[in-house]
Scaffold this active site. Structure first.
Site, PDB file in Angstrom:
ATOM      1  CG  ASP A 224      22.435  13.537  -4.356  1.00  0.00           C
ATOM      2  OD1 ASP A 224      22.375  12.575  -5.143  1.00  0.00           O
ATOM      3  OD2 ASP A 224      21.906  13.544  -3.231  1.00  0.00           O
TER       4      ASP A 224
ATOM      5  CG  ASP B 227      17.968   7.122  -4.754  1.00  0.00           C
ATOM      6  OD1 ASP B 227      16.976   6.387  -4.864  1.00  0.00           O
ATOM      7  OD2 ASP B 227      17.962   8.208  -4.134  1.00  0.00           O
TER       8      ASP B 227
ATOM      9  CE  LYS C  90      13.852   8.523  -4.663  1.00  0.00           C
ATOM     10  NZ  LYS C  90      15.232   9.006  -4.885  1.00  0.00           N
TER      11      LYS C  90
ATOM     12  CG  ASP D 226       8.179   2.659 -17.569  1.00  0.00           C
ATOM     13  OD1 ASP D 226       7.180   2.257 -18.213  1.00  0.00           O
ATOM     14  OD2 ASP D 226       8.883   3.619 -17.941  1.00  0.00           O
TER      15      ASP D 226
ATOM     16  CG  ASP E  63       4.893  -5.695 -14.985  1.00  0.00           C
ATOM     17  OD1 ASP E  63       4.716  -4.615 -14.395  1.00  0.00           O
ATOM     18  OD2 ASP E  63       4.153  -6.686 -14.841  1.00  0.00           O
ATOM     19  CG  ASN E  64       9.702  -6.215 -21.261  1.00  0.00           C
ATOM     20  OD1 ASN E  64      10.135  -7.317 -20.928  1.00  0.00           O
ATOM     21  ND2 ASN E  64      10.112  -5.592 -22.367  1.00  0.00           N
TER      22      ASN E  64
ATOM     23  NE  ARG F 258      20.593  18.727   0.126  1.00  0.00           N
ATOM     24  CZ  ARG F 258      19.297  18.969  -0.027  1.00  0.00           C
ATOM     25  NH1 ARG F 258      18.893  20.153  -0.473  1.00  0.00           N
ATOM     26  NH2 ARG F 258      18.401  18.048   0.264  1.00  0.00           N
TER      27      ARG F 258
END
Length: 236
Positions: A16, A65, A67, A70, A72-73, A212
Site C-alpha cells: 500500500d 485487492d 474489491k 459493478d 455483471d458484464n 503498515r
C-alpha cells in the site's frame, strides 16, 4: 484451509505505497522474507497492475485487492483482464450478482476469487449507518454462506470471525484471508477488528495480510521476519 507449514505462504505483504519506486524498493529490501504480495487501490491505480504482472512472472504470489463491484458484464470483463496478468487472487465485494460474474470471468484459470464480507475498519455502528440490518457477525455469516454457494474460493474477514465461520459450516476448502493484523505493540490505525498474527493463525486464518507494520517499519525485512517467526511458532 491451507496446510503448508512454510510461514511465508501464510503472509501477504500489502504494498500500500504511493509509487512504483517505493514498491520496488520494498520488495528488494524484503528479499526472501516475502513471497506473497497484495496490491490494492493506491498502487494498483498507478503502476501496480503492471508491477503485479512482473512479480507474478518472477514467481511471487500476487493478490490484487481491487474489491470489484459493478454490473455483471463489467465485473466479468474486469476479472478476465486480471486473469491475463498471471495474478493468483482477486477480491470482489460479496454481493451475489458480483460474485457470480467474477466466477464466470475466471473460468478456466487458476485465479482465486475472494469475497469481501464486511470491511475490518467497520463495526456494528458503521453497518447500521450504511443501512444494513443485523450486526457484523450476522452479516459476515450470511455473506460467507452466499459466497460458498456461488463458488467463491475464499472469504476476506476479520480474524475475530474465522472460528465463527468454520463453526457456521464454511468448509475448509474455502480460504479465510484476514487483514487487520497488528503485532503486539503496533499502532491500530484505522482498523477496528484486529488481532495479532499468532492469534489469527491459532484462530483458523489461512492467510494474513499485513501492511503498515512492515511497510512503515525502519527495517521492513526484520519486521516481516518477526511476524514470520510468530506464525512459525503458532504453526508448530
Amino acid at each position: 484451509m491451507t496446510s503448508n507449514l512454510d510461514p511465508r505462504q501464510k503472509l501477504f505483504v500489502a504494498l500500500d505505497l504511493s509509487s512504483l519506486s517505493e514498491a520496488e524498493r520494498l520488495v528488494a529490501l524484503l528479499g526472501d522474507s516475502a513471497t506473497h504480495y497484495k496490491i490494492g487501490y493506491r498502487l494498483g491505480y498507478s503502476d501496480g497492475i503492471a508491477f503485479g504482472r512482473e512479480l507474478a512472472a518472477s514467481g511471487k504470489t500476487i493478490f490484487f485487492d481491487l474489491k470489484l463491484h459493478d454490473i455483471d458484464n463489467t465485473v466479468r470483463e474486469g476479472v478476465e483482464s486480471i486473469v491475463r496478468t498471471g495474478a493468483h487472487y482477486l477480491t470482489v465485494h460479496a454481493y451475489p450478482q458480483t460474485m457470480k460474474a467474477a466466477v464466470a470471468g475466471r473460468e478456466g484459470s487458476g485465479l482465486k476469487i475472494l469475497a469481501v464480507t464486511i470491511l475490518t475498519s467497520w463495526n456494528d455502528v458503521d453497518c447500521a449507518e450504511a443501512g444494513y440490518q443485523g450486526n457484523v457477525t450476522t452479516l459476515v455469516q450470511n455473506k460467507a454462506r452466499q459466497a460458498v454457494a456461488i463458488g467463491i474460493d475464499g472469504i476476506v474477514c476479520s480474524a475475530q470471525e474465522t472460528g465463527m465461520l468454520r463453526a457456521a459450516g464454511i468448509p475448509d476448502r474455502i480460504e479465510l484471508v484476514t487483514p487487520g493484523i497488528r503485532p503486539k505493540g503496533a499502532e491500530i490505525g484505522d482498523q477496528k477488528r484486529i488481532v495479532t498474527p499468532s492469534a489469527a493463525i491459532a484462530g483458523g486464518a489461512d492467510r494474513l495480510v499485513v501492511g503498515r507494520p512492515i511497510t512503515g517499519a525502519r527495517d521492513p525485512a526484520a519486521a516481516a521476519d518477526a511476524i514470520l517467526a510468530e506464525i512459525a511458532t503458532t504453526l508448530g
